[in-house]
Design an enzyme around this catalytic site. Structure first.
Site, PDB file in Angstrom:
ATOM      1  N   LYS A 115       0.831  -1.216   0.000  1.00 50.36           N
ATOM      2  CA  LYS A 115       0.000   0.000   0.000  1.00 50.36           C
ATOM      3  C   LYS A 115       0.859   1.256   0.000  1.00 50.36           C
ATOM      4  CE  LYS A 115      -4.330  -1.709   0.559  1.00 50.36           C
ATOM      5  NZ  LYS A 115      -5.666  -1.799   1.005  1.00 50.36           N
ATOM      6  N   LYS A 197      -3.955 -10.310  -6.952  1.00 52.33           N
ATOM      7  CA  LYS A 197      -5.212 -10.544  -6.222  1.00 52.33           C
ATOM      8  C   LYS A 197      -6.326  -9.666  -6.791  1.00 52.33           C
ATOM      9  CE  LYS A 197      -6.470  -8.476  -2.378  1.00 52.33           C
ATOM     10  NZ  LYS A 197      -6.793  -7.986  -1.026  1.00 52.33           N
ATOM     11  N   LYS A 200     -10.722  -4.408  -5.016  1.00 53.51           N
ATOM     12  CA  LYS A 200     -11.625  -3.337  -5.426  1.00 53.51           C
ATOM     13  C   LYS A 200     -10.888  -2.040  -5.717  1.00 53.51           C
ATOM     14  CE  LYS A 200     -13.590  -3.763  -0.839  1.00 53.51           C
ATOM     15  NZ  LYS A 200     -12.528  -3.415   0.109  1.00 53.51           N
TER      16      LYS A 200
HETATM   17  P1  ATP Z   1      -8.548  -3.905  -1.186  1.00 49.86           P
HETATM   18  O1  ATP Z   1      -8.488  -5.026  -2.179  1.00 49.86           O
HETATM   19  O2  ATP Z   1      -9.398  -2.763  -1.613  1.00 49.86           O
HETATM   20  O3  ATP Z   1      -7.226  -3.534  -0.623  1.00 49.86           O
HETATM   21  P2  ATP Z   1      -9.627  -5.964   0.326  1.00 49.86           P
HETATM   22  O4  ATP Z   1     -10.811  -6.357  -0.498  1.00 49.86           O
HETATM   23  O5  ATP Z   1      -8.421  -6.794   0.355  1.00 49.86           O
HETATM   24  O6  ATP Z   1      -9.307  -4.463   0.021  1.00 49.86           O
HETATM   25  P3  ATP Z   1     -11.334  -6.047   2.576  1.00 49.86           P
HETATM   26  O7  ATP Z   1     -12.479  -5.604   1.764  1.00 49.86           O
HETATM   27  O8  ATP Z   1     -11.244  -5.448   3.917  1.00 49.86           O
HETATM   28  O9  ATP Z   1      -9.998  -5.770   1.846  1.00 49.86           O
HETATM   29  O10 ATP Z   1     -11.316  -7.640   2.677  1.00 49.86           O
HETATM   30  C1  ATP Z   1     -12.330  -8.359   3.354  1.00 49.86           C
HETATM   31  C2  ATP Z   1     -12.046  -9.821   3.309  1.00 49.86           C
HETATM   32  O11 ATP Z   1     -12.042 -10.301   1.955  1.00 49.86           O
HETATM   33  C3  ATP Z   1     -10.684 -10.221   3.879  1.00 49.86           C
HETATM   34  O12 ATP Z   1     -10.848 -11.383   4.667  1.00 49.86           O
HETATM   35  C4  ATP Z   1      -9.843 -10.528   2.671  1.00 49.86           C
HETATM   36  O13 ATP Z   1      -8.854 -11.477   2.953  1.00 49.86           O
HETATM   37  C5  ATP Z   1     -10.886 -11.086   1.718  1.00 49.86           C
HETATM   38  N1  ATP Z   1     -10.476 -10.896   0.324  1.00 49.86           N
HETATM   39  C6  ATP Z   1     -10.286  -9.724  -0.298  1.00 49.86           C
HETATM   40  N2  ATP Z   1      -9.919  -9.894  -1.585  1.00 49.86           N
HETATM   41  C7  ATP Z   1      -9.869 -11.244  -1.780  1.00 49.86           C
HETATM   42  C8  ATP Z   1      -9.549 -12.077  -2.909  1.00 49.86           C
HETATM   43  N3  ATP Z   1      -9.207 -11.549  -4.082  1.00 49.86           N
HETATM   44  N4  ATP Z   1      -9.619 -13.411  -2.758  1.00 49.86           N
HETATM   45  C9  ATP Z   1      -9.970 -13.950  -1.571  1.00 49.86           C
HETATM   46  N5  ATP Z   1     -10.275 -13.229  -0.465  1.00 49.86           N
HETATM   47  C10 ATP Z   1     -10.235 -11.893  -0.556  1.00 49.86           C
END
Ligand code: ATP
Ligand code: LTN
Length: 332
Positions: A115, A197, A200
């Site tokens: 980040k 990954k 969003k």
């Molecule tokens: P960003 O991608 O915007 O940095 P994020 O989606 O990783 O944010 P959160 O929205 O807080 O962060 O994630 C919520 C949950 O979703 C967490 O448990 C995270 O591990 C899971 N998660 C997020 N993206 C993925 C993915 N691509 N595959 C599997 N699990 C995910």
């Protein structure tokens, strides 16, 4: 009252609309837990301040995320749903834990490194201490399990380290939590860059928002990056794009990856991508309909949020009170 069931905590940041990655890696697994555990599912809006947001947008996203939690099927009668910022003990405990966390261990966090590279104009102290707030979220509730995607494992590990350090000094104050990471779908990859990954904060063609329309979903899958072969085969190293699509399909249809492969024997990538898109759209449509209904019901959303914060606070105050006493904060 005595805690009978094991407890679970997890959360999502309200930065943008959750993606298919959040659904597969997180919500789908959380849903299976609400009958067997005492669950708290939080909208961690304070964590979102570590990157710059428009205030009105952040508020809207937080409300929308609570509605989405309800739409995917979290039942406020069975679990506690609330906004992190409505329970002040998160910030209070976080400050105390900051004083028991080392700069060195925070510098090793890969999310911080990623980040701060991405937001090089705004490497703020909150971004650095983000995992400490997350540790406070978890430790306030003495939870046994933290269901997360693969990317958050390191943060749960540092939470355990902080808790053990604290317990070594002050006795058994915190329960040591374990991360729960599912075997399938713990890391859904971007559709446009399958080595990354799905996120969003990615560019829109790489992710499926949980609120994308059926047409948008299908068109994004049609454009998903695959490879120059023709065979639909699971091999994440050699075929990251195809393997990601197979994982998504298998989760959406509740089939094993092996059976999913069989469904596409002799089928070209065009037909394969369309089938994956349709499976995702079919899964998300009823959730979206329910989401739209709940978003119109302001009274219900308010009552869920208020009730959730009240229940969470009752537990949080108890833990925080104990910690404040242990470390010697004034009590007159
Ligand atoms: P960003 O991608 O915007 O940095 P994020 O989606 O990783 O944010 P959160 O929205 O807080 O962060 O994630 C919520 C949950 O979703 C967490 O448990 C995270 O591990 C899971 N998660 C997020 N993206 C993925 C993915 N691509 N595959 C599997 N699990 C995910
Ligand atoms: N850091 C997590 C969100 C999060 C969380 C938590 C997850 C904040 N506090 C406590 C589990 C438990 C993320 O970015 N996905």
């Amino acid at each position: 009252m005595q805690q009978v069931k094991d407890r679970v905590f997890s959360g999502t940041q309200p930065t943008g609309v959750p993606t298919l990655g959040n659904y597969v890696g997180a919500y789908r697994n959380w849903l299976k837990m609400q009958d067997d555990y005492d669950c708290l599912f939080c909208v961690v809006d304070m964590h979102s301040l570590t990157v710059r947001n428009d205030a009105a947008e952040l508020r809207k996203n937080a409300k929308s995320l609570l509605a989405l939690y309800l739409a995917v099927g979290f039942d406020p009668e069975k679990c506690i749903l609330y906004f992190q910022s409505h329970v002040p003990e998160h910030a209070q405990l976080s400050w105390i834990l900051n004083c028991y966390t080392y700069m060195g261990e925070l510098s090793r966090m890969t999310q911080f490194k990623d980040k701060s590279a991405k937001h090089s104009e705004n490497i703020n102290a909150g971004l650095f201490t983000y995992p400490v707030l997350m540790a406070a979220d978890i430790l306030l509730f003495n939870v046994q399990y933290v269901p997360v995607g693969e990317d958050q494992k390191q943060h749960v590990e540092i939470t355990r380290d902080i808790a053990e350090r604290f317990n070594n000094i002050y006795g058994d104050v915190f329960t040591i939590p374990k991360p729960l990471i599912s075997n399938v779908g713990a890391r859904i990859m971007s559709l446009s860059v399958p080595e990354n990954k799905m996120s969003k904060s990615d560019d829109a063609s790489g992710y499926i928002s949980m609120l994308d329309t059926t047409d948008v979903i299908i068109s994004k899958f049609k454009k998903a990056v695959t490879d120059s072969e023709k065979e639909v085969r699971y091999d994440p190293k050699a075929k990251p794009g195809v393997s990601n699509l197979l994982t998504i399909y298998s989760v959406m249809t509740d089939k094993s990856v092996k059976d999913a492969e069989k469904d596409f024997e002799g089928v070209g990538y065009g037909g394969f991508k369309l089938a994956v898109g349709e499976a995702v759209a079919d899964k998300l449509k009823p959730i979206q309909d329910e989401y739209n209904r709940i978003m119109d019901d302001k009274v219900y959303l308010e009552s869920v949020s208020k009730d959730g914060a009240q229940k969470a606070r009752k537990i949080a105050m108890k833990t925080y009170g104990k910690v404040a006493r242990k470390v010697g904060l004034a009590q007159i």
